[in-house]
Write an enzyme that holds these catalytic residues in place. Structure first.
Site, PDB file in Angstrom:
ATOM      1  N   LYS A   1       0.851  -1.191   0.000  1.00 31.20           N
ATOM      2  CA  LYS A   1       0.000   0.000   0.000  1.00 31.20           C
ATOM      3  C   LYS A   1       0.887   1.240   0.000  1.00 31.20           C
ATOM      4  O   LYS A   1       1.707   1.416   0.908  1.00 31.20           O
ATOM      5  CB  LYS A   1      -0.885   0.008   1.257  1.00 31.20           C
ATOM      6  CG  LYS A   1      -1.896  -1.122   1.301  1.00 31.20           C
ATOM      7  CD  LYS A   1      -3.036  -0.860   0.350  1.00 31.20           C
ATOM      8  CE  LYS A   1      -4.126  -1.920   0.482  1.00 31.20           C
ATOM      9  NZ  LYS A   1      -5.192  -1.715  -0.511  1.00 31.20           N
TER      10      LYS A   1
ATOM     11  N   LYS B   1     -13.373  -6.939  -7.472  1.00 32.87           N
ATOM     12  CA  LYS B   1     -13.792  -7.493  -6.193  1.00 32.87           C
ATOM     13  C   LYS B   1     -15.164  -8.125  -6.423  1.00 32.87           C
ATOM     14  O   LYS B   1     -16.183  -7.421  -6.453  1.00 32.87           O
ATOM     15  CB  LYS B   1     -13.898  -6.373  -5.149  1.00 32.87           C
ATOM     16  CG  LYS B   1     -12.547  -5.768  -4.772  1.00 32.87           C
ATOM     17  CD  LYS B   1     -12.720  -4.631  -3.807  1.00 32.87           C
ATOM     18  CE  LYS B   1     -11.436  -4.334  -3.053  1.00 32.87           C
ATOM     19  NZ  LYS B   1     -10.227  -4.240  -3.877  1.00 32.87           N
TER      20      LYS B   1
HETATM   21 MG    MG Z   1      -6.749  -1.808  -4.535  1.00 38.13          MG
END
Ligand code: MG
Length: 340
Positions: free
Chosen positions: A140, A244
């Site tokens: 991240k 997702k």
């Molecule tokens: Mg992502």
């Protein structure tokens, strides 16, 4: 076919707070649904909304479930509004689990990406994950100052195992100058892609960057809503789609669209319990197979072990997934509400 329908909201603490460019998340809530057929067979589905990603809210999902009669006619499936994509996913996968009990098709060992924490903590985490056999690592970025994070990048490359690759996920936290700094730092290095550099609705520069730099770019938040995914598919986005499944609406429709547009995809979790994660992984396994690792590094994200799909591991076998019995989570669910 008429089924008995029940639902149970849950709220559960994450094992570790998840820090991204969007802030800190410490818990997740959702809804488990259960179908029971006339023979007493049951199946579960999970509604795991992330409203900040453009899905319905938890309240929307609960209101939808509360308004349904206890007798659910499977023909009503198509009537679930597009405004409730997580409900579409949960209902469709729960019905499929009941009517087509898990044949592991295809038989595969699905490679999983290891999720690294933001900042310097990523260095030790990468070493530990590499020692366990992971080859793809997701970091991240866009959480701290760009110069500091880019400074860490070389140290991460040094720690990659042979053939290992990094994914950089900015969660929309970059501006154009910092995105270019990142892409320059990635040139010629083992970076699989840079994910979601810009916020949703501010992607204008991304097409130019996709053509100017050799590092691939991926969209995640920008394609989380089914209508937005379709828009980018129609546009012909030349990069990778991070999908997702549990936010993406009807899985049958999603599968058709991805195939029709020959989308290059990476499938990823949305912090589901074992119920939703299992359904999302089985969906991913059934799509055109390439060897890209799945973004399911969060399968063990809950503090309560009973909710987690799997101990983190570099691969998950579809055979194991298909056999996995998630039914006990239904009775576990009220405990979660009490302890939340
Ligand atoms: Mg992502």
């Amino acid at each position: 076919m008429t089924l008995r329908f029940e639902f149970r909201p849950y709220r559960a603490a994450l094992r570790e707070p998840l820090r991204t460019a969007r802030g800190l998340r410490t818990e997740r809530d959702g809804v488990l649904i259960r179908f029971t057929d006339e023979n007493g067979a049951t199946s579960l589905g999970e509604i795991a909304p992330l409203a900040e990603w453009g899905s319905e809210t938890l309240d929307d999902a609960v209101a939808f479930c509360a308004a349904l009669p206890a007798e659910f006619d499977a023909g009503q499936m198509r009537a679930i509004p597009d405004a409730l994509p997580c409900c579409q996913f949960a209902f469709e996968t729960a019905l499929a689990a009941l009517t087509r009990p898990a044949a592991p098709s295809p038989l595969r060992n699905l490679p999983i990406a290891a999720l690294l924490p933001a900042g310097a903590a990523a260095l030790k985490a990468l070493e530990a994950a590499a020692a366990r056999g992971y080859a793809t690592f997701k970091w991240k970025i866009g959480v701290g100052p760009a110069a500091e994070e880019i400074g860490l990048l070389a140290h991460l490359f040094d720690r990659l195992p042979r053939g290992g690759r990094l994914r950089l996920d900015a969660n929309g936290g970059l501006d154009l100058p910092s995105a270019e700094l990142w892409l320059k730092a990635c040139e010629g290095r083992p970076v699989e892609f840079l994910e979601q550099p810009f916020p949703v609705g501010r992607e204008e520069a991304i097409i130019r960057l996709a053509h100017e730099y050799t590092t691939r770019l991926a969209l995640d938040e920008s394609v989380a809503r089914p209508a937005d995914l379709l828009r980018w598919l129609e546009f012909g986005w030349p990069g990778i789609y991070v999908i997702k499944p549990s936010l993406a609406g009807s899985p049958a429709r999603l599968a058709r669209r991805l195939l029709e547009y020959e989308a290059e995809c990476v499938f990823s979790s949305a912090l589901e319990t074992a119920v939703g994660a299992r359904a999302a992984l089985l969906f991913a396994a059934a799509q055109v197979a390439d060897e890209r690792a799945l973004g399911f590094g969060t399968v063990a994200c809950f503090a309560d072990e009973a909710l987690n799909l799997h101990a983190p591991a570099p691969t998950i076998a579809t055979k194991w997934l298909a056999r996995l019995e998630t039914g006990p989570l239904w009775d576990h669910c009220p405990n979660l509400l009490r302890t939340a």
